[in-house]
Design a protein around this motif. Structure first.
Motif, PDB file in Angstrom:
ATOM      1  N   ASP A 143     -23.924  15.983 -14.699  1.00  0.00           N
ATOM      2  CA  ASP A 143     -22.949  15.809 -15.722  1.00  0.00           C
ATOM      3  C   ASP A 143     -23.432  16.548 -16.973  1.00  0.00           C
ATOM      4  N   CYS A 146     -21.801  19.827 -16.593  1.00  0.00           N
ATOM      5  CA  CYS A 146     -20.523  20.042 -17.239  1.00  0.00           C
ATOM      6  C   CYS A 146     -20.297  19.844 -18.574  1.00  0.00           C
ATOM      7  N   SER A 150     -18.333  22.387 -21.008  1.00  0.00           N
ATOM      8  CA  SER A 150     -17.183  21.970 -21.792  1.00  0.00           C
ATOM      9  C   SER A 150     -17.188  22.197 -23.144  1.00  0.00           C
TER      10      SER A 150
END
Ligand code: E4P
Length: 215
Positions: A143, A146, A150
């Motif tokens: 996570d 990610c 992003s």
């Protein structure tokens, strides 16, 4: 990919950093005291490689003082700072002074994002310690990877606190830029019994035919 060993074992640091493509080593207060070493003995062991040493003080001023003392011993040192309220403040200040910073003891995506906002060069999620609390440490690191992607954050993830090589490989596959692993896992990484056995059989067969174990 950056591979580090998480140790204060002087002999192994010198040996493995010379023999293998390690990016350097990390340590923490537990590791340093367990090996009965001082920071002064460790910081300049591997010139040209990265060295990460943790600040001991818990308050803002104390962390700044520890960081400055570490930099007086080695100017390209990376200072490990835990993700506490004073730790974030110290990261923010020290980044403006050009320090290399690793935000340590990361247990949540929010801590990783906050550390990145403060200017940390690396964040170190504690995979195994997280798993000890019923949180899946590998999922958490995935996570963070990610979230950084992003948000187009350049802070690197250096996954830490491992109990097996599967966790290490999974997180490198997931996109963690770096891992720091204890000596026993590094030795397992370079020593696969099946490979060693196969290699010996090849050499035995060669020797039986040519009477030598060389080309
Ligand atoms: C690294 O920054 C940490 O100090 C270390 O990986 C913690 O490992 P442990 O949970 O095995 O003590």
């Amino acid at each position: 990919m950056e591979l580090y060993i998480d140790t204060a074992n002087v002999e192994k640091i010198e040996q493995y950093c010379a023999q293998y493509p390690l990016a350097g080593f990390t340590c923490n207060p537990t590791i340093v005291t367990k090996e009965n070493r001082t920071v002064e003995e460790l910081v300049n062991l591997v010139p040209g490689k990265r060295v990460f040493v943790q600040a001991i003080a818990e308050d803002y001023e104390g962390i700044l003082a520890d960081a400055r003392k570490l930099r007086s011993m080695r100017d390209d040192i990376y200072v490990k700072i835990p993700c506490t309220p004073d730790g974030y403040r110290a990261m923010y200040t020290l980044k403006q002074e050009g320090f290399g910073i690793l935000a340590t003891a990361v247990y949540t995506v929010g801590q990783a994002l906050m550390s990145a906002a403060c200017g940390a060069d690396y964040v170190a999620p504690y995979v195994n310690r997280m798993s000890d609390t019923e949180v899946d440490g590998c999922e958490l690191v995935e996570d963070i990877v990610c979230a950084f992607a992003s948000q187009k954050i350049e802070t690197k993830v250096i996954a830490a606190s491992f109990k097996n090589l599967n966790q290490v490989v999974r997180l490198l596959v997931a996109g963690a830029e770096a891992v720091t692993i204890p000596l026993d896992l590094f030795e397992k990484l370079i020593n696969n019994k099946l490979t060693n056995d196969a290699t010996k059989v090849f050499a035995d067969q060669w020797e039986a035919h040519f009477n030598r174990r060389a080309i």
